[in-house]
Write a protein that holds these residues in place. Structure first.
Motif, short mmCIF file in Angstrom:
data_model
loop_
_atom_site.label_atom_id
_atom_site.label_comp_id
_atom_site.label_asym_id
_atom_site.label_seq_id
_atom_site.Cartn_x
_atom_site.Cartn_y
_atom_site.Cartn_z
N ILE A 1 0.84 -1.19 0.00
CA ILE A 1 0.00 0.00 0.00
C ILE A 1 0.88 1.24 0.00
O ILE A 1 1.77 1.39 0.84
CB ILE A 1 -0.93 0.02 1.23
CG1 ILE A 1 -1.86 -1.19 1.18
CG2 ILE A 1 -1.72 1.31 1.30
CD1 ILE A 1 -2.71 -1.36 2.40
N ASP A 2 0.62 2.13 -0.95
CA ASP A 2 1.32 3.40 -1.02
C ASP A 2 0.62 4.37 -0.07
O ASP A 2 -0.48 4.85 -0.35
CB ASP A 2 1.31 3.94 -2.45
CG ASP A 2 2.11 5.22 -2.60
OD1 ASP A 2 2.56 5.79 -1.57
OD2 ASP A 2 2.29 5.66 -3.74
N LYS A 3 1.23 4.65 1.07
CA LYS A 3 0.62 5.51 2.09
C LYS A 3 0.37 6.93 1.60
O LYS A 3 -0.47 7.63 2.14
CB LYS A 3 1.49 5.52 3.34
CG LYS A 3 1.52 4.18 4.03
CD LYS A 3 2.40 4.21 5.26
CE LYS A 3 2.46 2.83 5.90
NZ LYS A 3 3.34 2.79 7.04
N ASN A 4 1.07 7.35 0.58
CA ASN A 4 0.87 8.70 0.04
C ASN A 4 -0.42 8.82 -0.76
O ASN A 4 -0.88 9.93 -1.03
CB ASN A 4 2.06 9.10 -0.84
CG ASN A 4 3.34 9.20 -0.04
OD1 ASN A 4 3.31 9.61 1.11
ND2 ASN A 4 4.44 8.79 -0.64
N LYS A 5 -1.00 7.70 -1.15
CA LYS A 5 -2.23 7.72 -1.94
C LYS A 5 -3.49 7.53 -1.09
O LYS A 5 -4.58 7.49 -1.62
CB LYS A 5 -2.18 6.64 -3.02
CG LYS A 5 -1.13 6.92 -4.08
CD LYS A 5 -1.19 5.89 -5.17
CE LYS A 5 -0.15 6.20 -6.26
NZ LYS A 5 -0.17 5.22 -7.33
N ILE A 6 -3.34 7.41 0.21
CA ILE A 6 -4.49 7.23 1.09
C ILE A 6 -5.12 8.59 1.38
O ILE A 6 -4.45 9.53 1.77
CB ILE A 6 -4.06 6.55 2.41
CG1 ILE A 6 -3.55 5.14 2.12
CG2 ILE A 6 -5.23 6.52 3.40
CD1 ILE A 6 -3.00 4.44 3.33
N ASP A 7 -6.43 8.66 1.17
CA ASP A 7 -7.19 9.88 1.45
C ASP A 7 -7.41 9.97 2.96
O ASP A 7 -8.11 9.14 3.54
CB ASP A 7 -8.53 9.82 0.71
CG ASP A 7 -9.40 11.05 0.95
OD1 ASP A 7 -9.07 11.88 1.82
OD2 ASP A 7 -10.43 11.16 0.26
N PRO A 8 -6.82 10.96 3.65
CA PRO A 8 -6.95 11.05 5.10
C PRO A 8 -8.39 11.20 5.59
O PRO A 8 -8.77 10.63 6.61
CB PRO A 8 -6.13 12.29 5.48
CG PRO A 8 -5.31 12.62 4.29
CD PRO A 8 -5.97 12.01 3.11
#
Length: 84
Positions: free
Chosen positions: A3-10
């Protein structure tokens, strides 16, 4: 899978985690699977009324007709009870 943590919508993550563990309500849609049968008895006059309304409607089944009529009223009454 990584999982790319930068692509997760907070905001989406916060909304999801806020709901975790909560018991939710089933969504009331006509497309939801049926979970039980409910015997509903009515007299000849009510049966005739249902037939007349069904014949004059564009819905494809009596079940759909009753769903369209009863579900909004049940939801309205549920909301009325909860807001007392």
């Amino acid at each position: 899978m990584r999982i790319d943590k930068n692509k997760i919508d907070p905001q989406a993550l916060a909304s999801f985690t806020a709901q975790a563990g909560k018991t939710g309500e089933a969504e009331h849609t006509n497309n939801a699977p049926h979970v039980s049968n409910f015997p509903w008895r009515f007299n000849k006059a009510t049966s005739d009324l249902l037939e007349e309304v069904f014949a004059g409607s564009t819905v494809k089944s009596k079940q759909k007709l009753l769903d369209d009529i009863l579900l909004p009223e049940l939801i309205r009454r549920r909301d009325q009870i909860r807001n007392k």
